[in-house]
Design an enzyme around this catalytic site. Structure first.
Site, PDB file in Angstrom:
ATOM      1  N   SER B 115       3.895   5.887  -0.458  1.00 32.41           N
ATOM      2  CA  SER B 115       5.149   6.620  -0.570  1.00 32.41           C
ATOM      3  C   SER B 115       6.350   5.758  -0.227  1.00 32.41           C
ATOM      4  O   SER B 115       7.305   6.234   0.378  1.00 32.41           O
ATOM      5  CB  SER B 115       5.114   7.874   0.322  1.00 32.41           C
ATOM      6  OG  SER B 115       3.968   8.641   0.043  1.00 32.41           O
ATOM      7  N   TYR B 126      -6.245  -1.150   0.789  1.00 36.14           N
ATOM      8  CA  TYR B 126      -5.805  -1.760  -0.460  1.00 36.14           C
ATOM      9  C   TYR B 126      -6.486  -3.089  -0.740  1.00 36.14           C
ATOM     10  O   TYR B 126      -6.738  -3.443  -1.892  1.00 36.14           O
ATOM     11  CB  TYR B 126      -4.274  -1.875  -0.491  1.00 36.14           C
ATOM     12  CG  TYR B 126      -3.666  -0.515  -0.711  1.00 36.14           C
ATOM     13  CD1 TYR B 126      -2.954   0.138   0.296  1.00 36.14           C
ATOM     14  CD2 TYR B 126      -3.877   0.162  -1.914  1.00 36.14           C
ATOM     15  CE1 TYR B 126      -2.448   1.412   0.088  1.00 36.14           C
ATOM     16  CE2 TYR B 126      -3.377   1.428  -2.123  1.00 36.14           C
ATOM     17  CZ  TYR B 126      -2.661   2.056  -1.117  1.00 36.14           C
ATOM     18  OH  TYR B 126      -2.173   3.317  -1.324  1.00 36.14           O
ATOM     19  N   SER B 190       0.437   5.951  -6.460  1.00 37.35           N
ATOM     20  CA  SER B 190       1.503   6.681  -5.765  1.00 37.35           C
ATOM     21  C   SER B 190       2.832   5.949  -5.954  1.00 37.35           C
ATOM     22  O   SER B 190       3.248   5.721  -7.082  1.00 37.35           O
ATOM     23  CB  SER B 190       1.102   6.864  -4.299  1.00 37.35           C
ATOM     24  OG  SER B 190       2.143   7.375  -3.516  1.00 37.35           O
TER      25      SER B 190
END
Lengths: 548, 344
Positions: B115, B126, B190
């Protein structure tokens, strides 16, 4: 179309294991038992498969309680100290206690807006939180002692390149080719390559040039067997540490984080004794003494035992440092006692010599900043010292070591590790904004250069720079009967603030690793601070944990 | 917050494996602690809690990685590559030879999610995801450590993404194929998906070739409340309240969610008609409350005459791709693999 789902492992140190997919979402692997969930482990979270449902339930409870707190307008407990986020169960448990506490007012002594006197280190320990409802202690679960971390069969070699450095990479390859020739005892080839490196290095600038030059010199010494003349004079090293302390934050970080842990362990004591395994110039202690002096209720009586090597000119360097600290103590109003011990090696130390007083009378901290790895050079050295430490019955043992594997059995591996490690270190010196021609910078580089020389050119008992990574020190300490004392988010935050103030370079990073703190340059950790207590005893920070 | 907590928690627990539920709930709660109601962010706590992993030049399960830092800007990229077939080459960074002179090796520039505020290229979730991508898609992945909000608002993330793209395109050692060029794809989850879109626009305008965009439940929004937002608010880990917070932290102060960064095809948006925009693969999770915005994005691309494939995973929640313990993960990987290899 159903398929056999093979687990594709991530970057974790665990070897790849295939696991068939669970057809139903809730099916639990009956063989899991006491094993950590593999998928979460790779993501940095240790949760036993058998605990998963329990952790889930705690998370649900936590969400309910947090939701209520927010509706009531009570500020999220920004002052909550968190410990070891990898232990999810413990982390959630601690938060549940925090949110369930009868008093949710923030600790009045620990205020974000307070002016920090950074020569002193205020914090939870110097300002012990107000003890709350004693009934709460029954609900507290003892923080899980972490199990021995996964041993790595493959080493991790973090590499950070600044600006691609295409030409620099060629230089690195040549250095490695030379080291390989040395490894294979092909000294003729090694000799030719070493000369070539000199040429390549001269066409470089900055950190790469310096690093290549030091490594080339060290290789040459190894090839021609011209060993460094003053490698056995540790007192010279001690003096070189001062400019290193000034030009970059590594030592400051080491002292700071160790002091945090020591302060917290000392929080309730009226008499304290620090045994410093390498007193050097005593730079670590003024800050600790300041913080002790500021304790509400008054400072404890502070005893410092400093250990150091013999001086070539027979001066009593230890006493000089002790004297300076005594003067400081008098200025700030602390009862102070100092004793110096000259020893060629820490392994020569006998605990009886140190006049250890019983734990009820005096709380002991043992501090070893870059002092343990040299003991690996002689057989039995580290074992002797660790058992001496235990005999001192310390409440806390603070250990700071280089986060690197420079002690593997194969020369070429050591060389390659060291090349990457010191390249990063020199990059950070360059990137940190210290005026390039400064005397301090040159001395710092020399300090590191001597380490490089020792790692590459020396062997046997002469090779004292036997750095090992945190995972190995953890195993060693735990096997020897110590349990970790987790450094918390409080220490992390203050270390970050320290960095912002003293390190003008933007690339320094503090990282939390299973309760320990590491300082690195960009993504490469370079030094690690860990704290330990004798297994089966309680420590200061856990004590602090249960007080909300 | 819509609905009672009891109902919400039970629903999300029914649709994901238990360890996934634990992982994402943990993120949800720890993120709640990090965001402050006044719009500031507890960055120290966030960094402390984030689980990180170093790069590793030694191959692990067929993938090695190393970090690159731009000395001038401090922008860090983590490069992941398949390990060399020749073991003698392990542990060596080759910055000279192309990836291949015969075959095309896709290079995926990846923007992690969070975000715009959370996570880093070296966050364990990740790093692990990128490694899996390399293995499954037989690609090189470059994960961009873009600057985050609220310390760095729009357009910092896009600027960093653009800089990373230019850096990647100019590396001779990332070239492949008989045409000796860098075969680049942009991807992100995202906020990373949002970044991929905007960087692709900039690339198209500058005539820099991007072969494809992969948007994994990309973060878009708008001022109005869509049906899916109202229906799913608070039910599957995400609330409108937190979505609003992150937009307020990213967008310029005083702006609303119809800002084109947030709502690229909204009232202040623009058509991409006529632009040489890459083909897109847009993945929408059926339990993601902002799916209406993502579907609107797909429509916007279509109306602009751009090629787009929608992968709608009906029962997926956000973050389904962090753990390879569900069908959606494998479906996604298969689609992504096809997407980056369909040109050759």
């Amino acid at each position: 179309m159903k398929r056999d789902h093979q687990e594709i492992s991530g970057s974790g140190s665990k070897p790849a294991e295939s696991s068939s997919i669970k057809g139903k979402l809730w099916e639990e692997d009956p063989d899991a038992g006491g094993m950590d969930d593999e998928l979460l482990a790779v993501l940095g979270y240790k949760v036993r498969s058998s605990d998963m449902a329990d952790v889930a339930q705690k998370l649900e409870m936590l969400e309910k309680v947090m939701g209520t707190a927010q509706e009531d307008g009570i500020s999220q407990l920004g002052d909550t100290v968190h410990f070891n986020p990898s232990d999810l169960s413990g982390w959630v448990q601690n938060l549940l206690i925090e949110f369930n506490g009868p008093t949710t007012t923030p600790d009045p002594n620990f205020n974000d807006d307070s002016e920090y006197d950074l020569r002193a280190i205020p914090g939870v320990a110097a300002y012990p939180p107000v003890k709350s409802d004693p009934g709460l202690e029954n609900t507290r679960k003892r923080a899980k002692t972490e199990s021995s971390s996964s041993s790595s069969s493959t080493t991790t070699r973090p590499v950070v390149l600044i600006d691609s450095q295409e030409a620099g990479v060629r230089l690195v390859h040549t250095l490695m080719a030379c080291a390989e020739a040395v490894q294979q005892d092909n000294l003729k080839l090694a000799d030719a390559l070493v000369k070539h490196i000199g040429l390549l290095a001269s066409s470089q600038t900055g950190a790469m040039r310096k690093v290549a030059t030091y490594f080339a010199e060290a290789l040459a010494r190894r090839i021609y067997r011209i060993f460094p003349p003053d490698s056995l004079d540790p007192s010279y090293n001690d003096k070189l540490q001062i400019p290193f302390y000034e030009t970059c934050p590594y030592l400051k970080f080491a002292h700071f984080t160790a002091n945090q842990a020591i302060l917290e362990a000392f929080s309730m004591a009226s008499r304290v004794h620090v045994i410093d395994f390498g007193l050097k110039q005593g730079m670590q202690w003024p800050a600790l003494m300041q913080a002790l002096a500021l304790r509400p209720g008054g400072p404890p009586a502070f005893r410092l035992t400093g250990i150091g090597p013999p001086q070539p000119d027979n001066t009593d360097a230890l006493q000089q440092v002790g004297w300076k600290l005594a003067q400081l103590a008098e200025r700030i109003g602390i009862e102070f006692e100092f004793r110096g011990f000259v020893a060629n090696s820490l392994a020569d130390l006998e605990p009886e010599m140190l006049d250890i007083r019983p734990p009820e009378i005096e709380v002991v901290a043992v501090n070893a900043v870059f002092e343990l790895h040299p003991l690996l050079a002689r057989p039995g050295g580290i074992e002797k010292v660790v058992s001496s430490i235990k005999a001192m019955k310390p409440k806390i043992v603070t250990v700071v070591e280089q986060e690197a594997n420079h002690n593997g059995p194969v020369f070429l591996d050591r060389f390659t590790e060291a090349l990457h490690y010191y390249s990063t270190l020199f990059d950070s010196l360059e990137g940190s904004g210290v005026a390039p021609a400064s005397q301090d910078l040159a001395m710092s580089e020399l300090y590191l250069g001597r380490q490089i020389c020792n790692v590459v050119a020396c062997e046997g008992m002469d090779r004292v720079e036997r750095h090992e990574p945190l995972t190995q020190w953890r195993t060693r300490m735990e096997t020897a009967g110590f349990s970790p004392v987790h450094l918390g988010s409080n220490a992390y935050k203050q270390a970050s603030m320290l960095l912002a103030l003293f390190a003008s370079g933007d690339g320094y990073r503090v990282e939390e690793n299973n309760g320990c703190l590491m300082l690195g340059w960009h993504t490469r950790p370079l030094i690690a601070t860990s704290a330990w207590r004798l297994a089966g005893t309680e420590s200061g920070s856990e004590l602090t944990q249960e007080l909300s | 917050m819509a609905g009672s907590n009891e109902v919400n928690l039970n629903e999300s627990k029914r649709v994901v494996p238990l360890n996934t539920w634990v992982l994402i709930s943990n993120f949800k709660l720890s993120y709640n602690l990090q965001r402050r109601p006044d719009g500031t962010f507890n960055r120290d706590l966030s960094e402390f809690l984030d689980r990180r992993v170093p790069a590793n030049i030694n191959p692990v399960d067929g993938v090695f990685s190393f970090d690159h830092v731009d000395g001038a800007t401090g922008l860090l990229n983590r490069v992941y590559q398949p390990s060399p077939k020749n073991e003698a080459q392990w542990g060596i960074v080759d910055l000279e030879k192309p990836l291949s002179t015969t075959e095309v090796v896709p290079v995926i520039v990846f923007f992690h999610g969070g975000s715009f505020t959370h996570s880093s290229a070296n966050s364990a979730i990740y790093d692990t995801f990128c490694r899996r991508l390399v293995n499954i898609c037989k690609a090189v992945v470059v994960s961009v450590n873009y600057r985050r909000s609220p310390e760095h608002r729009y357009p910092c993330a896009y600027d960093d993404g653009w800089a990373a793209l230019k850096w990647v395109k100019s590396r001779t050692w990332l070239q492949s194929g008989k045409d000796s060029k860098v075969h680049v794809y942009l991807a992100g989850d995202s906020s990373g998906g949002n970044i991929a879109h905007h960087v692709a626009v900039r690339a198209a305008e500058a005539d820099v070739e991007v072969l494809g965009n992969i948007l994994l439940h990309p973060m878009f929004g708008g001022q109005m409340r869509t049906e899916s937002e109202k229906r799913l608010d608070g039910k599957y880990f995400v609330t409108l309240h937190d979505r609003d917070w992150y937009w307020r932290a990213y967008l310029p102060e005083g702006e609303d969610r119809d800002h084109p960064a947030c709502n690229p095809f909204g009232p202040r948006g623009r058509t991409l008609e006529g632009l040489k925009f890459p083909k897109s693969l847009v993945v929408v999770a059926g339990l993601d409350l902002i799916q209406d915005w993502q579907l609107a994005y797909v429509e916007g691309l279509k109306k602009s005459g751009q090629e787009v494939k929608l992968l709608f995973l009906e029962k997926a929640t956000i973050g389904f791709y962090f753990l390879p313990n569900n069908d959606h993960f494998y479906r996604l990987m298969e689609e992504m693999n096809n997407f980056v290899h369909s040109n050759c």
